[in-house]
Enzyme design. Sequence first.
Site, mmCIF file in Angstrom:
data_model
loop_
_atom_site.group_PDB
_atom_site.id
_atom_site.type_symbol
_atom_site.label_atom_id
_atom_site.label_comp_id
_atom_site.label_asym_id
_atom_site.label_seq_id
_atom_site.Cartn_x
_atom_site.Cartn_y
_atom_site.Cartn_z
ATOM 1 N N HIS A 133 29.118 48.648 27.954
ATOM 2 C CA HIS A 133 29.819 49.809 28.313
ATOM 3 C C HIS A 133 29.737 48.911 30.180
ATOM 4 C CE1 HIS A 133 29.447 52.678 25.564
ATOM 5 N NE2 HIS A 133 28.268 52.795 25.763
HETATM 6 O O1 RIB Z 1 28.773 56.513 28.066
HETATM 7 C C1 RIB Z 1 28.179 54.906 28.713
HETATM 8 C C2 RIB Z 1 27.302 55.688 30.092
HETATM 9 O O2 RIB Z 1 26.222 56.165 29.149
HETATM 10 C C3 RIB Z 1 26.783 54.163 30.042
HETATM 11 O O3 RIB Z 1 26.670 54.204 31.586
HETATM 12 C C4 RIB Z 1 25.527 54.176 29.490
HETATM 13 O O4 RIB Z 1 24.769 53.350 30.283
HETATM 14 C C5 RIB Z 1 25.374 55.999 30.121
HETATM 15 O O5 RIB Z 1 24.825 55.537 31.578
#
Ligand code: RIB
Length: 313
Positions: free
Chosen positions: A243
């Site tokens: 992500h």
């Molecule tokens: O939903 C994914 C996000 O939530 C990413 O930034 C992960 O590190 C958590 O913070």
Amino acid sequence: MPPRRIIIDTDPGQDDAVAILLALASPEEIEVLGITAVAGNVPLPLTARNARVVCELAGRRDIPVLAGCERPLGRALVTAEHVHGRTGLDGPVLPEPTMPLQDAHAVDFIVETLRAEAPGTVTLCPLGPLTNIATAFRQAPDIVDRVAGIVLMGGAYFEVGNITPAAEFNIYVDPEAADIVLRSGAPLTVMPLDVTHKALVTRPRNEAFRAIGTPVGRAVAEMTDFFERFDKAKYGSEGAPLHDPCVTAYLIRPELFSGRFVNVEVETVSELTMGMTVADWWGVTDRAPNATFMGGLDAPGFFALLTERLARL
Ligand code: RIB
Ligand code: CA
């Protein structure tokens, strides 16, 4: 072209760690002015620790790391140990950090940096709940116009939620903060699950990290080995979704991504859809566009960039 000067606001989190490593491996494109920790994946003491663990893994004890808000603006903290493990950085065994936290509060660092630097020269890169950013905007409304841009990981539209049926984790943890940022008027680029779920660490990609043959390569392989469990079990994914590295990869090679400039707003009232980001992707409302909402990714290009840059550390 001079490097983008950024503040990374983060809740490490294995994927945050990879995003930070990518930034620190790319000095031609990115100058990291500081890293501000926020409560999210794990509580603040751990995110502030983990940010320093990652800086030391990259050999960058010089990076200012500051602790910020320990809970969302108006809700109890929700964490994600079920995804990231008890420490938030489970997987590799990494030494306790020896570099200190800066004394200042992260929010004051954000405000003072934006006031000190020329307008339009500092980009904010939130990788976790938006509590620090929103608090800075509330404390010092004058800084909003000084922000060059905000490139954040958060939200979802076609991909729907990962922490609830409707909401993505970063937005869900602090929807009030997300609303402040989405309505702020700052130039926004959003990396939602719609695009980050295309950045999957398949087995060959994980092996390519390990084949780098350095402590960083091994640590990234072990981090992604650990945190793929949640997405594999829930979605049947081929690997861990990277992500947060979508944010720093965008700063280096924006052409890897595609999206639309649309209106994005967030649910802050209904508990059923709390934290849901509603993107007017098809332009069916008269709500003014406020964010470039990403959906497309050149995944092979993304992983080629990431692997090449991690090998520099
Ligand atoms: O939903 C994914 C996000 O939530 C990413 O930034 C992960 O590190 C958590 O913070
Ligand atoms: Ca994160």
